[in-house]
Motif scaffolding. Structure first.
Motif, PDB file in Angstrom:
ATOM      1  N   UNK A 150       0.832  -1.203   0.000  1.00 12.85           N
ATOM      2  CA  UNK A 150       0.000   0.000   0.000  1.00 12.85           C
ATOM      3  C   UNK A 150       0.871   1.259   0.000  1.00 12.85           C
ATOM      4  N   UNK A 151       2.057   1.186   0.587  1.00 13.81           N
ATOM      5  CA  UNK A 151       2.969   2.322   0.512  1.00 13.81           C
ATOM      6  C   UNK A 151       3.420   2.573  -0.929  1.00 13.81           C
ATOM      7  N   UNK A 152       3.625   1.507  -1.681  1.00 11.17           N
ATOM      8  CA  UNK A 152       3.991   1.651  -3.093  1.00 11.17           C
ATOM      9  C   UNK A 152       2.884   2.348  -3.857  1.00 11.17           C
ATOM     10  N   UNK A 153       1.638   1.970  -3.597  1.00 12.59           N
ATOM     11  CA  UNK A 153       0.511   2.611  -4.267  1.00 12.59           C
ATOM     12  C   UNK A 153       0.416   4.084  -3.859  1.00 12.59           C
ATOM     13  N   UNK A 154       0.670   4.373  -2.587  1.00  6.46           N
ATOM     14  CA  UNK A 154       0.534   5.740  -2.082  1.00  6.46           C
ATOM     15  C   UNK A 154       1.569   6.689  -2.673  1.00  6.46           C
ATOM     16  N   UNK A 155       2.666   6.163  -3.189  1.00  3.37           N
ATOM     17  CA  UNK A 155       3.675   7.037  -3.807  1.00  3.37           C
ATOM     18  C   UNK A 155       3.127   7.715  -5.057  1.00  3.37           C
ATOM     19  N   UNK A 156       2.070   7.147  -5.634  1.00  3.77           N
ATOM     20  CA  UNK A 156       1.440   7.729  -6.816  1.00  3.77           C
ATOM     21  C   UNK A 156       0.305   8.675  -6.434  1.00  3.77           C
ATOM     22  N   UNK A 157       0.203   8.986  -5.165  1.00  5.71           N
ATOM     23  CA  UNK A 157      -0.880   9.816  -4.634  1.00  5.71           C
ATOM     24  C   UNK A 157      -0.397  11.227  -4.311  1.00  5.71           C
ATOM     25  N   UNK A 158      -1.360  12.134  -4.246  1.00  2.00           N
ATOM     26  CA  UNK A 158      -1.129  13.461  -3.672  1.00  2.00           C
ATOM     27  C   UNK A 158      -1.405  13.377  -2.169  1.00  2.00           C
ATOM     28  N   UNK A 159      -1.125  14.442  -1.459  1.00  2.38           N
ATOM     29  CA  UNK A 159      -1.470  14.492  -0.037  1.00  2.38           C
ATOM     30  C   UNK A 159      -2.981  14.631   0.134  1.00  2.38           C
ATOM     31  N   UNK A 160      -3.543  14.151   1.239  1.00  2.00           N
ATOM     32  CA  UNK A 160      -2.836  13.717   2.443  1.00  2.00           C
ATOM     33  C   UNK A 160      -2.348  12.280   2.439  1.00  2.00           C
ATOM     34  N   UNK A 161      -2.793  11.470   1.461  1.00  2.00           N
ATOM     35  CA  UNK A 161      -2.439  10.054   1.480  1.00  2.00           C
ATOM     36  C   UNK A 161      -0.929   9.827   1.331  1.00  2.00           C
TER      37      UNK A 161
END
Length: 405
Positions: free
Chosen positions: A267-278
């Motif tokens: 899930x951290x790998x997926x979150x790297x493609x996210x904007x904040x706050x995620x």
């Protein structure tokens, strides 16, 4: 007129929000109800979450004594933020942070489950460590007996199975082949965490209570508060957030065997493609931070093969036991509370001799199956569309928000 059975005793299986609200409603109306819970206490399991109450708020108020309803604010994820008459949930493109929509919500209560259960349970006298094993019906169809794994039993006038998505009551009255929840090819990894004072203030700046994110790669996500009791100490605030994604049943089976570190890493790998706050929230989690992973399921009470024999109104289902639904549209608690209210109304009509028990429970079940069964199907459709960037704007959540269908 229907013949009244005395004494009237309702046996409620499960001390979740549904079962406790149901028991509170009976208590308010002077009807005896006994609650049986398989766990040793309401706090035995450490996992906690929060739930949205909106169109069901007036229904819950009708089940509670005034003194309890007046304290509903105290069980919100942030008891310091008064519930607005009209609020908005924002939907972001979670890859860019751009706002793509908003849903207006009337009187949206965001309730911490553990606190809600504690409020509902006041003065109820729950019987703990009682796991249902069997149900027996009297030959004259006037009483029903719940038998528990510890060898004890209790006889009453009706059993209500409010024991959740993995309901034992449902297994017993529907049958194992048809009672299992239907697995859906979507899953999510959830986290709850506190951060430094500066980090917490930054994360909360996006919205005081809740935020939804939709990612072009086919992910849905939520970010919000779990507990902000102390307004002056941001470092004590607990945030609740998740990313959900398409996952075949085979992939779900494999992931269920993964270690906590492996689930967090994905899930951290997926979150790297996210904007904040995620993006920041996941980045700031230590690599050993606990998370939990869950595949999605539903159970439609109106589906073929899901009909049950209520034995002349001696047994029925309510809440997740009757209609397991996915949660992105935030309807579960509202329908569950509605079930409780309608069952109380049904029993009152029996005691007043307006209806027979068989007739009253039949009316309840027919309405519930239509109302909540439709929501099960809509919520599952909504889940699929929220994970499809081309269809997301047409999803029930984006079109209708959290409004009752």
């Amino acid at each position: 007129m229907a013949k009244q059975v005395k004494p009237y005793v309702i046996l409620i299986i499960g001390a979740g929000s549904t079962g406790l609200a149901l028991a509170a409603g009976f208590q308010k109306n002077g009807i005896k109800a006994l609650v049986f819970e398989k766990d040793a206490s309401l706090t035995e399991k450490s996992r906690d979450w929060n739930m949205g109450l909106h169109w069901g708020a007036a229904v819950l108020r009708g089940l509670l004594p005034d003194t309890a309803w007046e304290r509903l604010q105290s069980v919100q994820v942030d008891p310091n933020v008064p519930t607005k008459v009209l609020d908005s949930m924002y939907f972001l493109n979670s890859q860019t942070g751009e706002r793509i929509g908003a849903a207006e919500i009337d009187n949206f209560y965001r309730l911490k489950r553990s606190k809600l259960r504690a409020l509902l349970a006041e003065n109820l006298g729950i019987r703990f460590e009682k796991k249902l094993a069997a149900i027996e019906y009297s030959a004259d169809r006037t009483t029903v007996t719940a038998k528990f794994e510890d060898g004890s039993s209790e006889t009453g006038t009706m059993i209500v199975g409010a024991d959740g998505a993995r309901s034992v009551t449902r297994n017993l009255i529907v049958g194992l082949d048809s009672s299992a929840s239907c697995r859906i090819p979507y899953a999510a990894t959830f986290a709850q965490a506190s951060f430094t004072q500066e980090q917490a203030i930054q994360l909360r700046s996006f919205h005081a209570l809740y935020l939804a994110g939709i990612h072009p790669d086919g992910y849905f996500s939520f970010f919000g508060m779990q507990d902000a009791t102390d307004a002056e100490k941001p470092e004590t605030w607990i945030f609740f957030f998740y990313i959900s994604f398409g996952s075949t049943l085979e992939e779900q089976d494999k992931m269920a065997q993964w270690s906590n570190a492996e689930k967090l890493r994905l899930v951290k790998q997926k979150a790297r493609q996210y904007a904040d706050p995620w993006k920041s929230a996941y980045e700031w989690l230590p690599d050993d931070h606990p998370v939990w992973y869950m595949g999605f399921t539903d159970w439609d009470p109106g589906a073929e093969g899901h009909h049950w024999d209520n034995h002349g109104g001696l047994v029925t289902l309510a809440g997740d036991a009757a209609h397991t639904m996915t949660y992105q549209r935030g309807q579960g608690l509202n329908h569950s509370i509605t079930d409780a209210s309608k069952i109380v109304k049904a029993v009152k009509s029996v005691i007043s001799r307006e209806k027979s028990q068989e007739e009253a429970i039949k009316i309840y079940e027919e309405e519930m199956i239509c109302r909540a069964g439709n929501e099960v199907r809509m919520s599952t459709q909504n889940t699929a569309m929220l994970h499809n960037w081309e269809q997301v704007l047409q999803s029930p959540l984006m079109r209708r928000g959290l409004k009752k269908d």
